[in-house]
Design an enzyme around this catalytic site. Structure first.
Site, PDB file in Angstrom:
ATOM      1  N   HIS A 295       0.851  -1.176   0.000  1.00  0.00           N
ATOM      2  CA  HIS A 295       0.000   0.000   0.000  1.00  0.00           C
ATOM      3  C   HIS A 295       0.895   1.238   0.000  1.00  0.00           C
ATOM      4  CE1 HIS A 295       0.578  -0.127   4.421  1.00  0.00           C
ATOM      5  NE2 HIS A 295       0.362   1.178   4.362  1.00  0.00           N
TER       6      HIS A 295
ATOM      7  N   TYR B 259       4.218   1.819  14.353  1.00  0.00           N
ATOM      8  CA  TYR B 259       4.456   2.803  13.309  1.00  0.00           C
ATOM      9  C   TYR B 259       3.811   4.134  13.640  1.00  0.00           C
ATOM     10  CZ  TYR B 259      -0.039   1.062  11.470  1.00  0.00           C
ATOM     11  OH  TYR B 259      -1.340   0.669  11.327  1.00  0.00           O
TER      12      TYR B 259
END
Length: 150
Positions: A51, A118
């Site tokens: 992605h 993240y």
């Protein structure tokens, strides 16, 4: 290295209690702004790819397990079409900055799950997600996810 990608090697401060390590600081210029921090766990052999984002940058860290991280530059840049591979996790504790427009994904290596933490420059909006999907086996990217050196 793909244009705009940054790698930060982490320093562990160890003693008889364990260790401490700073991940990201506001004076390092790794993120233009802070949007969200997230954590995810994936089982051995899982491939989560690909992605990319049009607005947000990502900063990845694998505190447990190990992963093969693959980046592919989709941007009009000096590294357009380039593929980079990083091995991240317990055996190589690094932070990886992934700029917007660079497709990214990973495969969990070894026999234990991998955890990723993240950080992003924008928060996720379910009604209008800044997340464009590309199949893990996309022919344009053409990445071979099989282990090469057995």
């Amino acid at each position: 290295m793909i244009e705009g990608v940054k790698v930060k090697e982490l320093v562990k401060h160890c003693d008889d209690r364990g260790y401490f390590s700073e991940l990201v600081r506001d004076d390092e210029q790794l993120l233009d702004r802070f949007g969200q921090a997230s954590i995810s766990m994936s089982y051995p052999g899982v491939i989560k790819a690909f992605h990319y984002h049009e607005k947000q940058d990502d900063l990845w860290f694998f505190p447990s397990g190990n992963a093969q991280v693959v980046l592919y530059d989709l941007r009009e840049s000096t590294t357009k079409g380039q593929t980079d591979v990083y091995y991240m996790g317990e055996e190589n504790p690094i932070l990886l900055f992934i700029p917007k427009g660079v497709a990214h994904g990973y495969r969990v290596l070894g026999s234990t799950p991998a955890t990723i933490i993240y950080f992003t420059t924008h928060s996720y909006h379910a009604a209008n997600p800044d997340e464009k999907r590309i199949p893990w086996n996309d022919e344009e990217i053409g990445f071979d996810w099989n282990t090469q050196n057995r």
